[in-house]
Design an enzyme around this catalytic site. Structure first.
Site, PDB file in Angstrom:
ATOM      1  N   LYS A   1      41.108  27.992  44.271  1.00  0.00           N
ATOM      2  CA  LYS A   1      41.913  27.447  44.660  1.00  0.00           C
ATOM      3  C   LYS A   1      43.419  28.981  44.145  1.00  0.00           C
ATOM      4  O   LYS A   1      42.668  30.168  43.333  1.00  0.00           O
ATOM      5  CB  LYS A   1      42.380  27.006  42.641  1.00  0.00           C
ATOM      6  CG  LYS A   1      43.783  26.196  42.470  1.00  0.00           C
ATOM      7  CD  LYS A   1      44.231  26.808  40.933  1.00  0.00           C
ATOM      8  CE  LYS A   1      45.217  28.630  40.886  1.00  0.00           C
ATOM      9  NZ  LYS A   1      46.939  28.529  41.602  1.00  0.00           N
TER      10      LYS A   1
ATOM     11  N   GLU B   1      37.656  38.831  36.281  1.00  0.00           N
ATOM     12  CA  GLU B   1      38.753  40.572  36.594  1.00  0.00           C
ATOM     13  C   GLU B   1      39.641  41.016  36.220  1.00  0.00           C
ATOM     14  O   GLU B   1      40.317  39.481  36.355  1.00  0.00           O
ATOM     15  CB  GLU B   1      38.442  40.739  38.425  1.00  0.00           C
ATOM     16  CG  GLU B   1      37.418  40.144  38.547  1.00  0.00           C
ATOM     17  CD  GLU B   1      35.934  41.640  38.561  1.00  0.00           C
ATOM     18  OE1 GLU B   1      36.593  43.344  38.687  1.00  0.00           O
ATOM     19  OE2 GLU B   1      34.715  41.940  38.715  1.00  0.00           O
TER      20      GLU B   1
ATOM     21  N   CYS C   1      45.054  45.662  40.512  1.00  0.00           N
ATOM     22  CA  CYS C   1      44.479  46.157  39.057  1.00  0.00           C
ATOM     23  C   CYS C   1      43.512  47.230  39.343  1.00  0.00           C
ATOM     24  O   CYS C   1      43.568  48.078  38.044  1.00  0.00           O
ATOM     25  CB  CYS C   1      43.731  44.755  39.366  1.00  0.00           C
ATOM     26  SG  CYS C   1      42.401  44.456  40.401  1.00  0.00           S
TER      27      CYS C   1
ATOM     28  N   GLU D   1      50.296  46.960  31.903  1.00  0.00           N
ATOM     29  CA  GLU D   1      50.420  47.081  32.754  1.00  0.00           C
ATOM     30  C   GLU D   1      51.622  46.224  33.779  1.00  0.00           C
ATOM     31  O   GLU D   1      52.372  44.935  33.593  1.00  0.00           O
ATOM     32  CB  GLU D   1      49.239  45.649  33.950  1.00  0.00           C
ATOM     33  CG  GLU D   1      48.726  46.003  35.018  1.00  0.00           C
ATOM     34  CD  GLU D   1      47.929  45.145  36.083  1.00  0.00           C
ATOM     35  OE1 GLU D   1      47.254  43.681  35.015  1.00  0.00           O
ATOM     36  OE2 GLU D   1      46.860  46.040  35.820  1.00  0.00           O
TER      37      GLU D   1
HETATM   38  P1  NAP Z   1      47.640  34.687  36.785  1.00  0.00           P
HETATM   39  O1  NAP Z   1      48.981  34.306  36.156  1.00  0.00           O
HETATM   40  O2  NAP Z   1      47.008  35.075  35.697  1.00  0.00           O
HETATM   41  O3  NAP Z   1      46.955  33.686  37.016  1.00  0.00           O
HETATM   42  C1  NAP Z   1      45.958  33.884  38.463  1.00  0.00           C
HETATM   43  C2  NAP Z   1      45.619  32.517  38.835  1.00  0.00           C
HETATM   44  O4  NAP Z   1      45.207  31.715  37.513  1.00  0.00           O
HETATM   45  C3  NAP Z   1      46.023  32.028  39.865  1.00  0.00           C
HETATM   46  O5  NAP Z   1      45.908  30.883  40.858  1.00  0.00           O
HETATM   47  C4  NAP Z   1      47.166  30.949  38.847  1.00  0.00           C
HETATM   48  O6  NAP Z   1      47.789  29.945  39.489  1.00  0.00           O
HETATM   49  C5  NAP Z   1      45.861  30.717  37.771  1.00  0.00           C
HETATM   50  N1  NAP Z   1      46.063  30.358  36.310  1.00  0.00           N
HETATM   51  C6  NAP Z   1      46.902  30.220  36.045  1.00  0.00           C
HETATM   52  N2  NAP Z   1      47.273  29.958  34.774  1.00  0.00           N
HETATM   53  C7  NAP Z   1      45.709  29.076  34.703  1.00  0.00           C
HETATM   54  C8  NAP Z   1      45.189  28.330  33.754  1.00  0.00           C
HETATM   55  N3  NAP Z   1      46.180  28.273  32.825  1.00  0.00           N
HETATM   56  N4  NAP Z   1      44.660  27.778  33.904  1.00  0.00           N
HETATM   57  C9  NAP Z   1      43.466  28.871  35.342  1.00  0.00           C
HETATM   58  N5  NAP Z   1      44.429  28.913  35.672  1.00  0.00           N
HETATM   59  C10 NAP Z   1      45.322  29.293  36.038  1.00  0.00           C
HETATM   60  O7  NAP Z   1      47.702  35.958  37.625  1.00  0.00           O
HETATM   61  P2  NAP Z   1      48.660  36.799  38.441  1.00  0.00           P
HETATM   62  O8  NAP Z   1      49.764  37.076  38.262  1.00  0.00           O
HETATM   63  O9  NAP Z   1      48.466  35.696  39.460  1.00  0.00           O
HETATM   64  O10 NAP Z   1      47.917  37.741  39.303  1.00  0.00           O
HETATM   65  C11 NAP Z   1      48.549  39.174  38.506  1.00  0.00           C
HETATM   66  C12 NAP Z   1      47.449  39.714  37.156  1.00  0.00           C
HETATM   67  O11 NAP Z   1      46.384  39.315  37.679  1.00  0.00           O
HETATM   68  C13 NAP Z   1      47.306  40.777  36.734  1.00  0.00           C
HETATM   69  O12 NAP Z   1      47.183  41.441  35.833  1.00  0.00           O
HETATM   70  C14 NAP Z   1      46.575  41.837  37.709  1.00  0.00           C
HETATM   71  O13 NAP Z   1      45.687  42.904  37.342  1.00  0.00           O
HETATM   72  C15 NAP Z   1      45.311  41.158  37.558  1.00  0.00           C
HETATM   73  N6  NAP Z   1      44.060  41.319  38.776  1.00  0.00           N
HETATM   74  C16 NAP Z   1      43.210  41.582  38.069  1.00  0.00           C
HETATM   75  C17 NAP Z   1      42.472  42.012  39.329  1.00  0.00           C
HETATM   76  C18 NAP Z   1      40.916  42.589  39.257  1.00  0.00           C
HETATM   77  O14 NAP Z   1      39.771  42.538  40.052  1.00  0.00           O
HETATM   78  N7  NAP Z   1      40.635  43.365  38.245  1.00  0.00           N
HETATM   79  C19 NAP Z   1      42.475  41.976  40.531  1.00  0.00           C
HETATM   80  C20 NAP Z   1      43.472  41.745  40.646  1.00  0.00           C
HETATM   81  C21 NAP Z   1      44.920  40.696  39.861  1.00  0.00           C
HETATM   82  P3  NAP Z   1      49.097  29.667  39.947  1.00  0.00           P
HETATM   83  O15 NAP Z   1      49.832  31.472  39.719  1.00  0.00           O
HETATM   84  O16 NAP Z   1      49.314  29.138  40.993  1.00  0.00           O
HETATM   85  O17 NAP Z   1      49.914  28.924  38.970  1.00  0.00           O
END
Ligand code: NAP
Ligand code: MG
Length: 455
Positions: free
Chosen positions: A156, A231, A265, A357
């Site tokens: 997804k 992650e 990240c 962050e």
């Molecule tokens: P996010 O809101 O947590 O979303 C990540 C993914 O999870 C998206 O595909 C999102 O779908 C999905 N998602 C959201 N709510 C969900 C739920 N209740 N159940 C299942 N899936 C769900 O994060 P983001 O805003 O896209 O990305 C930014 C964050 O990612 C930052 O905090 C960053 O640090 C972190 N990150 C970490 C790493 C690492 O390797 N440690 C790498 C990259 C990013 P939709 O957005 O399509 O609704």
């Protein structure tokens, strides 16, 4: 039937690129059913043949680097140089894990009265939930080792950035990876993501994204003792000692935090500088930040593009206390979600700028007096993902690296990611590791079999 369509936007000019289906819970259920059925066949494909299919997939990605890169520039606002690297990373990760298929060996363990052997068996259907910041590499760090292990995959992508994942799936089918072995399903996290997490036929979730959603997923997965790799976020330190090559440290520091407009990240968003070198470093750093080319990500020489959305830009801006700004770089005006590289000083470790962050091109610079203070400032965080140590003293570099609670550190370098080395976080930055020689194991169960030879 999809429950609707959503618009995919180009963040550098705000134009609508395409409409993509928002799939329903029922459709996710069907996708998982197909993945479960396909599992019994995919796990039995001869190892050499599975490896060759993955190599063919890698080669096909390799033939489409430019197309994938251009798609990512348009959908995510990544610079062309970065997007080419990201597509190449998918190819390399597939090739690397193709090599693991025929090396997935168990053990023969000495025991009394018989023979004991272990098997590595694929876990089953794996759900991979990807964020919008690095759509291609992050997806492949999950699907390449999962497919190599013999698992089937439901991927997804984030709603904001689904286009490259959709194209990568087509590239897989073109070379003979069966459709139900690797499926991409678009839709929101609340619908498709939740359905993957709650369906007990999905035996593992690989999640990359925010710590908040990661915690929610871990809690939901616990009900089924579903395996998870998480992650999550980061707030990494870039530590510069006075005995470092200050020019090199300062020249590369902008890329350590402003790469991908800080939506990384691993961003080193807290620069810690030894007090006696603070002024010299800041002068050099200021020159480097002002030289950063923040412009149309399609230009060959662009070094930083826009943020992903208007909403995210507001969130980034909400962190910036203008009274603490030391200097800023440039950014285009007009259409697009642009934000200039922004450097702040005098930020108290209790301030949210030091703790949370930002996920944008915003960095704090803080002075420290001693090696131990540098370590304790670096560790004064809920996160522990990456970090850099700049010094010419090897012993100090090793001591500090050993003292920092973080999964990925670099000395006299800011690079965190190599497909052949493990990647992941301490503390609230995550659970488990991706990449490196052992990633395929995390898609396997170990089965132990004892054979009585005394009968
Ligand atoms: P996010 O809101 O947590 O979303 C990540 C993914 O999870 C998206 O595909 C999102 O779908 C999905 N998602 C959201 N709510 C969900 C739920 N209740 N159940 C299942 N899936 C769900 O994060 P983001 O805003 O896209 O990305 C930014 C964050 O990612 C930052 O905090 C960053 O640090 C972190 N990150 C970490 C790493 C690492 O390797 N440690 C790498 C990259 C990013 P939709 O957005 O399509 O609704
Ligand atoms: Mg989100």
């Amino acid at each position: 039937m999809p429950i609707g369509m959503f618009e995919v936007i180009n963040p550098s000019n705000e134009q609508v690129l395409r409409e993509v289906a928002a799939h329903s819970e029922a459709e996710t259920f069907e996708v998982i059913t197909r993945a479960s059925d396909a599992f019994s066949r995919w796990r039995k494909v001869a190892p050499g043949q599975r490896a060759n299919l993955l190599r063919a997939f890698a080669d096909n990605v390799g033939r489409h680097i430019e197309e994938l890169a251009l798609l990512e520039v348009a959908n995510s606002g990544h610079t062309l140089t970065n997007a080419r690297w990201e597509a190449g990373n998918v190819r390399d990760v597939l090739n690397y894990y193709a090599g693991s298929v025929e090396r997935l060996t168990g053990k023969q363990i000495p025991v009394a009265n018989g023979i004991d052997i272990t098997f590595k068996e694929p876990i089953g259907v794996v759900g991979i939930i990807v964020p919008w910041n690095f759509p291609m590499p992050i997806a492949s760090w999950g699907f390449a080792p999962a497919l190599a292990a013999g698992c089937t995959v439901v991927l997804k992508p984030a709603e904001a950035t689904p286009l490259t994942a959709m194209r990568i799936a087509e590239l897989a089918y073109e070379v003979g990876i069966p459709h139900d072995v690797f499926q991409v399903i678009t839709g929101s996290g609340r619908v498709v993501g939740e359905a993957l997490v709650h369906d007990d036929r999905v035996r593992k979730i690989v999640f990359t994204g925010s710590t908040e959603v990661g915690i929610h997923i871990q809690r939901a997965a616990a009900k089924q003792v579903k395996r998870v790799t998480l992650e999550l976020g980061g707030k990494s330190a870039n530590i510069v000692f006075k005995d470092a090559d200050l020019e090199k440290a300062a020249a590369s520091a902008p890329y350590a935090v402003f790469d991908n407009a800080g939506q990384d990240c691993c961003a080193r968003s807290r620069i810690l500088v030894e007090k006696s070198a603070y002024d010299d470093f800041l002068n050099l750093f200021s020159d480097a930040v002002k030289k950063l080319r923040v412009k149309d990500p399609l230009s060959e020489d662009s070094e930083m593009g826009p943020l992903i959305s208007a909403f995210h830009r507001e969130s980034v801006a909400s962190f910036v206390d203008e009274s603490l700004v030391l200097f800023k770089g440039s950014a285009p005006t007009g259409k697009g979600f642009w934000y200039p590289p922004t450097v702040l000083g005098g930020v108290n470790p209790g301030h949210r700028l030091f703790r949370d962050e930002v996920f944008g091109p915003v960095v704090t610079v803080t002075a420290f007096e001693s090696e131990s203070e540098a370590i304790s400032l670096a560790n004064d965080s809920d996160y522990g993902l990456s970090g850099s140590i700049w010094t010419s003293n090897l012993g100090k570099a090793i001591r500090v690296a050993q003292g920092i609670e973080s999964g990925n550190l670099s000395v006299n370098s800011n690079s965190s990611v190599r497909y052949s080395t493990p990647f992941g976080g301490y503390k609230r930055s995550g659970l488990g590791r991706e990449l490196g020689p052992d990633a395929t194991d995390s898609f396997c169960e170990i089965k132990n079999v004892f054979i009585n030879t005394e009968i």
